[in-house]
Design an enzyme around this catalytic site. Structure first.
Site, PDB file in Angstrom:
ATOM      1  N   THR A 172      41.475  60.993  66.430  1.00 17.16           N
ATOM      2  CA  THR A 172      42.905  60.861  66.103  1.00 17.16           C
ATOM      3  C   THR A 172      43.693  62.167  66.017  1.00 17.16           C
ATOM      4  O   THR A 172      43.298  63.094  65.323  1.00 17.16           O
ATOM      5  CB  THR A 172      43.098  60.024  64.811  1.00 17.16           C
ATOM      6  OG1 THR A 172      42.439  58.769  65.015  1.00 17.16           O
ATOM      7  CG2 THR A 172      44.566  59.747  64.531  1.00 17.16           C
ATOM      8  N   LYS A 221      33.208  53.313  61.224  1.00 12.98           N
ATOM      9  CA  LYS A 221      34.390  54.163  61.150  1.00 12.98           C
ATOM     10  C   LYS A 221      34.685  54.516  59.699  1.00 12.98           C
ATOM     11  O   LYS A 221      34.831  53.636  58.857  1.00 12.98           O
ATOM     12  CB  LYS A 221      35.581  53.449  61.787  1.00 12.98           C
ATOM     13  CG  LYS A 221      35.413  53.297  63.306  1.00 12.98           C
ATOM     14  CD  LYS A 221      36.517  52.461  63.899  1.00 12.98           C
ATOM     15  CE  LYS A 221      37.877  53.119  63.770  1.00 12.98           C
ATOM     16  NZ  LYS A 221      38.952  52.188  64.193  1.00 12.98           N
ATOM     17  N   ARG A 230      37.241  53.684  75.360  1.00 10.69           N
ATOM     18  CA  ARG A 230      37.416  52.902  74.132  1.00 10.69           C
ATOM     19  C   ARG A 230      38.452  51.805  74.354  1.00 10.69           C
ATOM     20  O   ARG A 230      39.542  52.054  74.870  1.00 10.69           O
ATOM     21  CB  ARG A 230      37.886  53.807  73.003  1.00 10.69           C
ATOM     22  CG  ARG A 230      38.378  53.080  71.745  1.00 10.69           C
ATOM     23  CD  ARG A 230      38.705  54.085  70.660  1.00 10.69           C
ATOM     24  NE  ARG A 230      39.224  53.516  69.437  1.00 10.69           N
ATOM     25  CZ  ARG A 230      40.511  53.570  69.067  1.00 10.69           C
ATOM     26  NH1 ARG A 230      41.408  54.152  69.855  1.00 10.69           N
ATOM     27  NH2 ARG A 230      40.898  53.064  67.919  1.00 10.69           N
ATOM     28  N   ARG A 286      49.331  45.227  59.514  1.00 16.83           N
ATOM     29  CA  ARG A 286      50.188  45.772  60.566  1.00 16.83           C
ATOM     30  C   ARG A 286      51.604  45.238  60.514  1.00 16.83           C
ATOM     31  O   ARG A 286      51.845  44.147  60.039  1.00 16.83           O
ATOM     32  CB  ARG A 286      49.594  45.465  61.939  1.00 16.83           C
ATOM     33  CG  ARG A 286      48.376  46.304  62.223  1.00 16.83           C
ATOM     34  CD  ARG A 286      47.857  46.121  63.612  1.00 16.83           C
ATOM     35  NE  ARG A 286      46.667  46.937  63.758  1.00 16.83           N
ATOM     36  CZ  ARG A 286      46.661  48.188  64.195  1.00 16.83           C
ATOM     37  NH1 ARG A 286      47.774  48.765  64.572  1.00 16.83           N
ATOM     38  NH2 ARG A 286      45.537  48.877  64.257  1.00 16.83           N
TER      39      ARG A 286
END
Ligand SMILES: Nc1ncnc2c1ncn2[C@@H]1O[C@H](COP(=O)(O)OP(=O)(O)OP(=O)(O)O)[C@@H](O)[C@H]1O
Ligand SMILES: CC(=O)C(=O)O
Ligand SMILES: [K+]
Ligand SMILES: [Mg+2]
Length: 474
Positions: free
Chosen positions: A279, A221, A36, A77
């Protein structure tokens, strides 16, 4: 060649800790099926190098590896911090600013100009997948002043979540389309769309891919409440789904994750679309040589829930033991897979009953395969497949035998690297003689091994899979 010792697919994120030739080769040997590239981090140059190294290593080792490019999407972010990190202490006052400054004690830059419009005093802000919690005290045009509720170390470019804010942005951004173009030019196989909210977001990406005459396997996702609410339409628009627990665990009450994971996986598996669990699977291995009991159990439970693939993020991107983390996942997978039928949520014999009794040719074929596998001791299921669909349909039932898929198409073969128990081969023609030659040539089968082969023999206009043959390898 030797087939992997585990049928669950392992996805490893490539980052500074793993983006070199030796580590990539070791990751492949340890059991990585998909690499990934997280385009939220790193430069195009770095990703380009990673792609080249992965392709070369895969060729050298004779092991197929697919490339998954993960788009950043609308995630807000933290900007750059002086020295890469700052400490936040409970009750401290910190200012989030949209000014282009480097962060330091008490000041955190935010990479989103409209950030102050999203929040009001009293709101909760989560940093770094929820590890750090802030409460908004005051909002001005360019600043959000907060009190630290839960402190910790904050690193540059970590994510910011404001679960209740309505982010007035498209899930797929202009920047995402630029990255998508890069992925197309550099022959990435699978794209992960972050923060999908509805089927519309998936279809937009599909349209862009088509307009560029490219083919990418599209993974949606699931990481915000809208995606959970609209899961059925998203699943039907996408080729596969990822349960992205990092963001999902902040955007939704964290205690709802376990059941949600089971429900979403079950739907995806039934639809014949790969389900990825992502995750914090072996999070502590970012700094430790061994995982916690809870993490080992989490990986095993994801497999028993029916996941096609399990994913490593920082463990392999920035961790100290990237190769050990992949090796550990492979060990857990190997030890767990054999118990799927007794302890798992996706059991072949129960799932068979979900196939319509009055259905299509494919339903009849699938049913027959399962019946046959109960009676004979087959070594492999051999499946020529044009789009990968037949191989995925069989994979849904998680047979204990490998499904060896044969396709003429490199892209289809790579997309099958996400599906449980499928090992794809590229062949020039998919006739029986060539398939047998391939598996004998690779030393996978020997004379008199019993195999089950699916075929598409023309019936009128139909050339889908409509025949199964059971025989001994001549
Ligand atoms: N090139 C890189 N690729 C991936 N992760 C990186 C890279 N460089 C640094 N990292 C760090 O490793 C962590 C990897 O976790 P992960 O891939 O889940 O990303 P993330 O920031 O949580 O974003 P997302 O939710 O988009 O996946 C990141 O948070 C980041 O701190
Ligand atoms: C992988 C990812 O994006 C997440 O868990 O949030
Ligand atoms: K991402
Ligand atoms: Mg995420």
């Amino acid at each position: 060649m030797r087939l992997p010792s585990h049928k669950t697919k392992i996805i490893a994120t490539i980052g500074p800790a793993s983006n070199d030739r030796r580590t990539i080769e070791s990751l492949i040997k340890a059991g990585m099926s998909v690499a990934r590239l997280n385009f939220s981090h790193g430069t195009f140059e770095e990703h380009k190098k990673a792609i080249k190294r992965i392709r070369e290593a895969s060729k050298k080792l004779g092991r197929r590896v697919a490339l998954l490019g993960d788009l950043p999407g609308v995630k807000i972010r933290v900007g750059k911090l002086l020295g890469g990190k700052i400490e936040l202490r409970r009750n401290q006052t910190v200012t989030l600013t949209t000014e282009d400054v480097e962060g330091m004690e008490g000041i955190i830059p935010v990479e989103f100009k409209d950030f102050p419009k999203l929040v009001s005093p009293g709101d909760t802000i989560y940093l770094s997948d929820g590890f750090i919690v802030l409460k908004v005290v005051k909002v001005t045009e360019k600043e959000v002043v907060c009190k630290v509720i839960v402190g910790g170390t904050l690193y540059s470019h970590k994510g910011i979540n404001v679960p209740n804010a309505r982010i007035p942005l498209e899930a797929v951004t202009e920047r995402d389309f630029e990255i998508l173009e890069f992925m197309i030019e550099n022959d990435v196989d699978i794209v992960g769309i972050s923060f999908v909210g509805s089927a519309y977001d998936v279809l937009k990406v599909r349209r862009f891919i088509k307009e560029h005459n490219a083919r990418l396997f599209v993974v949606a996702k699931i990481e915000r409440p809208d995606a959970v609410r609209n899961f059925d339409e998203i699943l039907s628009a996408a080729d596969g789904v990822m349960i992205a627990r990092g963001d999902l665990g902040v955007e939704m009450p964290i205690e709802k994750l376990p059941i949600l994971q089971k429900k979403l996986i079950e739907k995806a598996v039934m639809a014949g679309k790969p389900a990825i669990v992502a995750t914090q699977m072996l999070e502590s291995m970012t700094t430790e040589k061994l995982p916690t009991r809870a993490e080992v159990t989490d990986v095993a439970n994801a497999i028993l829930d029916g996941a096609d693939a399990v994913m490593l993020s920082e463990e392999t991107a920035v961790g100290k033991y990237p190769v050990d983390a992949v090796r550990m996942m492979a060990r857990i997978a190997r030890a767990t897979e054999g118990y799927r039928e007794s302890f798992g949520n996706v059991r072949m014999l129960e799932w068979k009953e979900k196939i319509p009794k009055k259905g299509t040719i494919k339903d009849a074929i699938t049913r027959s395969i399962i019946e046959a596998l109960q009676v004979i001791d087959a070594r492999y299921i051999l499946t020529p497949t044009r789009s990968g669909y037949t191989a995925r349909l069989i994979s849904r039932f998680r047979p204990k035998q490998w499904i060896l898929a044969f396709t003429r198409d490199e892209k289809v073969a790579n997309s099958l690297m996400l599906s449980y128990g499928v090992y794809p081969f590229v062949v020039e023609s998919d006739d029986e003689a060539e398939i047998l030659q391939v598996i004998k040539g690779l030393g996978l089968a020997k004379e008199e091994d019993t195999v089950l082969l699916t075929k598409g023999a023309p019936v009128g206009k139909t050339v889908g899979t409509n025949t199964i043959r059971i025989f001994q390898v001549p």
